[in-house]
Scaffold this active site. Structure first.
Site: not given
Ligand code: GRF
Length: 204
Positions: A106, A12
């Protein structure tokens, strides 16, 4: 007040960037719900510690019906759904109901290193293996494809000669934490116009 729901599957950190932006009044919106497709992820703790309503629809339990549960929490209740590291596939029905009202972040410059199976460290390893000099991150609208929706914001990040997937991921993540809140801000302000694949920022 503009209302959003944030969908998560992991630590998150992207969610945190939105929480921080709301707290600092950079973004004028209210986070109505944080929805996870996995129990016990740290993203849920981040939300709970701020008093944000959380929901867990375990993908192992709900499978393909997860979108129906998400709809119950979001339909008619939020203006925008933000996918922040959310790994389940949403149904066509949900995507239609929230047409141009779902965004995803992404960790590459789409259309490179994206699509089915491209998530987490795999994205960064693919960029390093290909030998690109620049990677980055992309905020885009969600359509029926995987990472195919119209692009809202992108930020370039250099790939260094001694980068590992981990070091590149870290550098890209720092930029994600800037462009994701920025995209939410622009949408909340009504500054985003869509014309097919083209997205215009700032009242064009
Ligand atoms: C990042 O790489 C984002 O681009 C992808 O999930 C990751 C982030 O995860 N879609 P979080 O927000 O730390 O859970």
């Amino acid at each position: 007040m503009y209302k959003i729901a944030v969908l998560v599957s992991g630590s998150g950190s992207d969610l945190q960037s939105i929480i921080d932006a709301v707290e600092s009044s950079y973004v004028n919106c209210s986070i109505k719900a944080v929805i996870s497709d996995k129990p016990d992820v740290y993203a849920l703790e981040r939300a709970k510690s701020k008093g944000i309503e959380t929901y867990v629809f375990d993908r192992k339990v709900y499978g393909k019906n997860i979108s129906e549960e998400i709809l119950k929490v979001t339909e008619g209740k939020v203006d925008l759904i933000v996918l922040a590291g959310f790994l389940s596939i949403l149904s066509e029905k949900l995507i239609k109901i929230f047409s141009n009202k779902i965004i995803n972040i992404h960790p590459s410059l789409i259309p490179s290193f994206c699509g089915n199976g491209m998530y987490g460290l795999k994205v960064h390893q693919a960029a390093i293996d290909y030998g690109v000099k620049f990677s980055g991150c992309t905020v885009h609208f969600v359509d029926e494809g995987t990472d195919t929706g119209a692009i809202i914001l992108q930020q370039v990040v250099p790939v260094l000669e001694n980068d590992t997937a981990e070091t590149l991921q870290k550098r890209v993540l720092e930029e994600e934490h800037k462009i994701l809140p920025k995209a939410v801000k622009l949408l909340a302000e009504g500054s985003v116009k869509i014309d097919g694949r083209k997205v215009y920022i700032g009242g064009v």
